[in-house]
Design an enzyme around this catalytic site. Structure first.
Site, mmCIF file in Angstrom:
data_model
loop_
_atom_site.group_PDB
_atom_site.id
_atom_site.type_symbol
_atom_site.label_atom_id
_atom_site.label_comp_id
_atom_site.label_asym_id
_atom_site.label_seq_id
_atom_site.Cartn_x
_atom_site.Cartn_y
_atom_site.Cartn_z
ATOM 1 N N LYS A 1 0.717 -1.336 0.301
ATOM 2 C CA LYS A 1 -0.083 0.085 0.123
ATOM 3 C C LYS A 1 0.804 1.237 0.247
ATOM 4 O O LYS A 1 0.385 2.430 -0.376
ATOM 5 C CB LYS A 1 -0.953 -0.127 1.195
HETATM 6 C C1 LIG Z 1 -4.617 -4.511 1.084
HETATM 7 C C2 LIG Z 1 -3.719 -5.786 0.831
HETATM 8 C C3 LIG Z 1 -3.968 -6.714 -0.012
HETATM 9 C C4 LIG Z 1 -5.333 -6.481 -0.896
HETATM 10 O O1 LIG Z 1 -5.187 -5.643 -2.120
HETATM 11 P P1 LIG Z 1 -6.560 -4.979 -2.701
HETATM 12 O O2 LIG Z 1 -5.951 -3.917 -3.560
HETATM 13 O O3 LIG Z 1 -7.261 -4.475 -1.389
HETATM 14 O O4 LIG Z 1 -6.930 -6.290 -3.572
HETATM 15 C C5 LIG Z 1 -3.316 -7.861 -0.358
HETATM 16 N N1 LIG Z 1 -2.157 -8.046 0.682
HETATM 17 C C6 LIG Z 1 -1.838 -7.003 1.513
HETATM 18 C C7 LIG Z 1 -0.506 -7.131 2.543
HETATM 19 C C8 LIG Z 1 -2.519 -5.750 1.693
HETATM 20 O O5 LIG Z 1 -2.000 -4.972 2.531
#
Ligand SMILES: *Cc1c(COP(=O)(O)O)cnc(C)c1O
Length: 461
Positions: free
Chosen positions: A110
């Site tokens: 993120k």
């Molecule tokens: C947010 C997240 C996801 C999922 O991603 P999306 O964009 O919500 O599909 C997968 N793995 C981790 C570690 C995350 O923080």
């Protein structure tokens, strides 16, 4: 470039306005009214470019109201906080490529989007002479990435609610040890749902929202999706040697933001054969891709908590395209879904889904055994989210293309799950070591709307 809403209820807006708007004012999600197309020879000419240069090439046509020199500066500043020179390096392990997206300040993917979004917010607020108070609830990962995205920034305060004692210790420390003046951590005596309900109520109070210019950083912001398109291109450039080669990406999926970025990458010209949508036991999206069964179930707690989601907000963006950019059909489908908990698709629509996606739902046992097996065969530790994607990739029947698995978090962030697989916790990387010795700043409050509302009001910028 102009942006429109999936629900058809707004006049087209510019990139800058789309970023500031977040969620469209008609409740829909913003999308470009048309996509640019990068020809193969142009993409080919990017080989050898840095991550930041590729990012600039992809983002510019979408953000054409930001002067190029400013955009360059924003991109460079955003990725200076990463601890790897390639930002998102690709490593080959056991026949698959692992795209490591966890070299940002909070060690989860993120950061790639939120570092950029924080800088764009600061830039636009300054230009407009405005201020913003970001308010959000987190069960762990998003909160820390959002805090790191805006810490120390001008004209922005951020308030993040997390359920006291219910995140992992590391996740809580990652948030509360950020002591910048503009960061307010609130540990709520309650659950994540309590936190989220309070945040929703604050946003639902239009007078309050406007008085304090409340802003959100959840994955519905178009700039987040856009920032994520970049690493699909970067990874393809790393693992192929000419533009006739296509690749397969396996994407651990929760809110459908990351994989939607992959869909956009394909749409704007990247040779992607298939996107594998990998879910844990919360598998509504997986059922939808497999056989059109889009019906909600209960959210179950898994080893990959950042993917414990049933109704994925970004899925609406894909629906808009699947329904031929027809907002009326999107609205009708969403209404049917809210009335019946189901949405149905025609055979022709499913065929189109299968041109871009395949899917796999991975169980708790498979997640644990994948971490264990991978570690045994090549000494590489997967975090449980990444393991879901790797398992889905290894089980897929696609052949003849390089397989790239998105690694969405550093294994040390999810030490408990790793311990189940290999009998011990991974070593903590430098940035997580000694966190508990750092000064911290956090207020503890009850799950009382009035109390929290008063706190935000008192500390809003
Ligand atoms: C947010 C997240 C996801 C999922 O991603 P999306 O964009 O919500 O599909 C997968 N793995 C981790 C570690 C995350 O923080």
């Amino acid at each position: 470039m102009k942006y429109i809403s999936t629900r058809g209820g707004i006049d087209p807006v510019s990139f800058k306005d789309a970023v500031m708007m977040g969620l469209a004012t008609d409740g829909g999600l913003l999308l470009p009214s048309e996509y640019p197309l990068f020809p193969r020879d142009v993409i080919e000419s990017w080989r050898g470019l840095s991550y930041q240069e590729v990012a600039f090439n992809i983002i510019s046509p979408f953000a054409d109201d930001i002067p190029p020199s400013d955009l360059k500066r924003l991109i460079d500043r955003s990725y200076a906080s990463f601890n790897h020179p390639e930002i998102t390096p690709v490593v080959k392990k056991d026949g698959v490529h692992i795209l490591e997206l966890f070299h940002g300040p909070t060690l989860a993917f993120k950061d790639v989007a939120l570092q950029l979004l924080g800088n764009i917010f600061e830039y636009l607020l300054k230009e407009r002479g405005e201020k913003m108070n970001i308010v959000g609830a987190t069960s762990g990962d998003t909160g820390s990435a959002a805090i790191y995205g805006v810490r120390g920034k001008e004209n922005i305060n951020i308030f993040i609610l997390h359920p006291h004692g219910r995140t992992s210790k590391i996740q809580a420390l990652q948030m509360t040890t950020v002591t910048d003046k503009n960061v307010y951590n609130i540990a709520v005596n309650g659950t994540f749902d309590d936190c989220q309900n309070i945040v929703k109520t604050l946003f639902g109070d239009i007078a309050f929202k406007q008085r304090h210019s409340l802003g959100a950083v959840n994955s519905i912001n178009w700039a987040r999706v856009l920032a994520q398109v970049v690493y699909y291109f970067f990874a393809w450039l790393k693992v192929t040697d000419n533009s006739s080669k296509d690749v397969v990406f396996s994407v651990p999926t929760g809110n459908f933001g990351d994989i939607f970025a992959g869909y956009v990458a394909k749409r704007i010209g990247l040779p992607i054969k298939q996107l594998i949508l990998a879910t844990n036991e919360n598998n509504i999206l997986s059922r939808m891709v497999k056989n059109g069964d889009y019906s909600t179930g209960e959210v179950v707690a898994t080893l990959s908590p950042s993917m414990d989601i049933q109704v994925a907000s970004n899925f609406e963006r894909y629906l808009f395209h699947l329904f031929d950019e027809d907002s009326a059909r999107v609205n009708a489908a969403l209404e049917a879904f809210s009335n019946t908990g189901k949405m149905s698709f025609t055979r022709e629509q499913l065929q189109r889904v299968h041109q871009d996606f395949s899917s796999c739902s991975v169980s708790r046992e498979e997640t644990i055994s994948t971490i264990a097996d991978f570690n045994k065969s090549c000494g590489y530790l997967l975090d449980p989210h990444t393991a879901v994607g790797v398992r889905a990739a290894l089980d897929s029947e696609i052949s003849g293309s390089e397989l790239i698995c998105l690694a969405t978090a550093h294994p040390a962030k999810f030490g408990d799950a790793v311990k189940l697989a290999i009998g011990m916790e991974p070593e903590l990387p430098l940035s997580l070591k000694g966190l508990d010795a750092l000064p911290s700043r956090c207020v503890n409050m009850n799950a009382e709307l009035a109390e929290i509302r008063a706190f935000v009001e008192a500390n809003a910028i």
